[in-house]
Each structure stands twice: as structure tokens, then as C-alpha cells.
Motif scaffolding. Structure first.
Motif, PDB file in Angstrom:
ATOM      1  N   HIS A 147      26.388  59.358  -4.192  1.00 14.60           N
ATOM      2  CA  HIS A 147      25.385  60.139  -4.937  1.00 14.60           C
ATOM      3  C   HIS A 147      25.338  59.626  -6.374  1.00 14.60           C
ATOM      4  O   HIS A 147      26.184  59.964  -7.209  1.00 14.60           O
ATOM      5  CB  HIS A 147      25.766  61.633  -4.904  1.00 14.60           C
ATOM      6  N   HIS A 196      25.459  69.038  -3.520  1.00 12.47           N
ATOM      7  CA  HIS A 196      26.189  69.980  -4.407  1.00 12.47           C
ATOM      8  C   HIS A 196      25.931  71.473  -4.111  1.00 12.47           C
ATOM      9  O   HIS A 196      25.323  72.169  -4.932  1.00 12.47           O
ATOM     10  CB  HIS A 196      25.881  69.672  -5.881  1.00 12.47           C
ATOM     11  N   ASP A 204      27.353  62.090  -8.500  1.00 11.68           N
ATOM     12  CA  ASP A 204      26.097  62.507  -9.142  1.00 11.68           C
ATOM     13  C   ASP A 204      26.011  61.861 -10.529  1.00 11.68           C
ATOM     14  O   ASP A 204      25.535  62.464 -11.493  1.00 11.68           O
ATOM     15  CB  ASP A 204      25.987  64.036  -9.231  1.00 11.68           C
TER      16      ASP A 204
HETATM   17 MN    MN Z   1      20.890  67.280  -7.534  1.00 10.19          MN
END
Ligand code: MN
Ligand code: AMP
Ligand code: MN
Ligand code: MN
Length: 273
Positions: free
Chosen positions: A6, A188, A245
Motif C-alpha cells: 500500500h 485500513h 500507506d
Molecule cells: Mn486510504
């Protein structure tokens, strides 16, 4: 194995180009990387002709959608990026993003901010405008002191420049991902601030629609979150994913590959590949 599924580039709201991200991943000892920009796969058009031997790239995307009144994100991992269904989906999402940008800009203009749309467009590459680009414009014109304040004061849900976009529905997004041979993965899950009952209801629906995985690990989360998401993952017999992320260097809470390992109790998503 150091796996990060991610990450973002300048094709959405990240700050690195595809090449810079790949170089940083190699330098960080990542072996498996997915670039998952918001609602676009255009970073994959910029892949170097020869990717470093130590790195496997898993094509991915992070789709925006909603469940009830909550904005949620669904990763499509290991997708065929030239698949017709996914390309049609991306075109629809691009249009929705542009329409939303116009609505947000109208609201900001009414609040006295000058040229919000052209300001955000200048900051966004590839014209894939997200709220972080408006946030950076707000900081640039001195309306707020930093990005976080821009969200708190203007852009977060319920704030004066927030616009509730009707993204393509969850079932549609899962269908596109599956048509492209990918695994639909709820990104998430702890970030939506849903109660436990609501989160379980969301995941029930997600599974019924063909969702197959959740991100058990998203960045440097606390052990209690890992424990809760591991339970959820096991309870619904889902595959588990992990990712940083990552958006930009210098954010200590999201650095490539720097997060807890997937708990042994979880079945890793890459077992399917
Ligand atoms: Mn997101
Ligand atoms: P959008 O895709 O346009 O809805 O923007 C969502 C993105 O904004 C997320 O993926 C984050 O990168 C960023 N974001 C969301 N909330 C915040 C916040 N409070 N502070 C900084 N960035 C945020
Ligand atoms: Mn983002
Ligand atoms: Mn993301």
C-alpha cells in the motif's frame, strides 16, 4: 521477505515519482511492492523498462467508495491493469473525482479562498485531484498553518468545504477488481472510526459482495489494533494484507516497509500468488 502492499506516488497524493518510489523501496530492502494510488493506475505507465531484480511489483489501486455514510477505501491487489472492466471503472472514478473537486472548490471560494481549483490543479500531477492538494493550496495561501489543520478546519467530513461524493458503489468496485483477476482488500479498517458492530457489518457485506482480504497491518499501528483486526480477519476467514500507506518521505508513522509483521494467526494474501 519485506512486503509493502500500500503506497502512493505523484499519480495521486504522494510526493515521489514511480521511479523515486521504486528506488526508495529498493534502498529500504523491500522485496514486494504494490503502488496503490487513489483511483488510478497511471503510475504503472511510468515503470522503468527494467525493474531492479530484487523487487517484485504487484499491480494495485486504492478505490474510493462509501458504505452507508462513511467514505471507505478498497484496494485492488494483483490486478491486470489493462483489463476492460477496471479501465472503465477508473474512468468513472476520475470523472467523480473531478466533479467533487469542482464542488469542493465552490465551497472554498464561498469561504473566501482564492482560485482553489486552479491552485489544487497546479499542485496535483496528472490532474487526479484529492483533498490533500486542496490542503496544500490552503497552506500555500496562508489560510491554515499546516495540512492537518486544513483537514480539521475545511476538508474533513462535516467541515465547511467537505462534499459527500457519490463514488461508484462497493459492489461495483469489488466487481471491477475481481474482473481484473485481483483481490479486493478493505484498506485500513481501523481508520473509519466505526464501532465494532458497524465494522463487522461492513465486513459482512464486503465478504458477501466478493471481498476477500483486509489490511490487518496499516503503518505503525498500536498492538491493540493489530489484535482486533487479527480477530476480525480470523472470524471472517479473510486473507490478510499489510502496507505502510506511504505518501511522502519524512512522515515517521508511514515509512516503506516499517510496521509490525503480520501475526502468525493470519493467512497472508500473497499465499494466493
Ligand atoms: Mn486510504
Ligand atoms: P481524498 O482521496 O481526496 O478523499 O483524500 C484522502 C486522502 O487525504 C487520504 O488518502 C490521506 O492521504 C489524506 N488525509 C486524510 N485525512 C487527512 C488528515 N487529517 N491530514 C492529512 N492528510 C489526510
Ligand atoms: Mn492519500
Ligand atoms: Mn492509501
Amino acid at each position: 521477505m519485506n512486503i509493502d502492499l500500500h503506497t502512493h506516488t505523484i499519480a495521486s497524493d504522494g510526493s515521489l515519482t514511480t521511479n523515486e518510489l521504486i528506488q526508495r523501496a529498493v534502498n529500504s530492502g523491500i522485496n514486494v511492492l504494490s503502488i496503490t494510488d487513489h483511483d488510478t493506475t497511471s503510475a504503472y505507465q511510468q515503470l522503468p523498462a527494467i525493474t531492479p531484480q530484487s523487487l517484485t511489483i504487484i499491480p494495485g489501486i486504492e478505490f474510493s467508495t462509501q458504505w452507508q455514510k462513511t467514505d471507505i477505501h478498497v484496494l485492488g491487489l494483483n490486478i491486470q491493469i489493462h483489463n476492460d472492466a477496471i479501465c472503465t471503472g477508473i474512468a468513472l472514478q476520475r470523472q467523480a473525482r473531478m466533479e467533487r473537486a469542482e464542488r469542493i472548490a465552490e465551497k472554498l471560494e464561498k469561504l473566501g479562498i482564492e482560485n482553489p481549483l486552479s491552485g489544487a490543479q497546479d499542485i496535483a500531477h496528472h490532474n487526479n485531484i484529492g483533498r490533500p492538494h486542496f490542503a496544500r493550496h490552503l497552506v500555500k495561501v496562508g489560510a491554515t498553518s499546516d495540512i492537518n489543520q486544513a483537514f480539521k478546519k475545511y476538508l474533513s467530513a462535516g467541515k465547511p468545504a467537505y462534499f459527500r461524493q457519490q463514488w461508484s458503489p462497493l459492489f461495483q468496485i469489488i466487481d471491477w477488481i475481481r474482473s481484473a483477476g485481483g483481490i479486493a482488500t478493505l484498506a485500513h479498517p481501523a481508520k473509519y472510526k466505526l464501532t465494532r458492530v458497524k465494522l463487522y457489518a461492513l465486513v459482512d457485506e464486503f465478504c458477501a459482495l466478493g471481498g476477500e482480504a483486509i489490511e490487518v497491518i496499516s503503518g505503525k499501528q498500536i498492538p491493540a489494533t493489530t489484535r482486533d483486526l487479527t480477530k476480525l480477519c480470523q472470524h471472517k476467514a479473510l486473507l490478510a494484507s499489510c502496507g505502510s500507506d506511504f505518501h511522502q518521505p519524512g512522515q515517521s508513522w508511514t515509512e516503506l516497509g516499517k510496521y509490525p509483521r503480520l501475526p502468525k494467526a493470519c493467512k497472508p494474501i500473497w499465499d494466493k500468488w
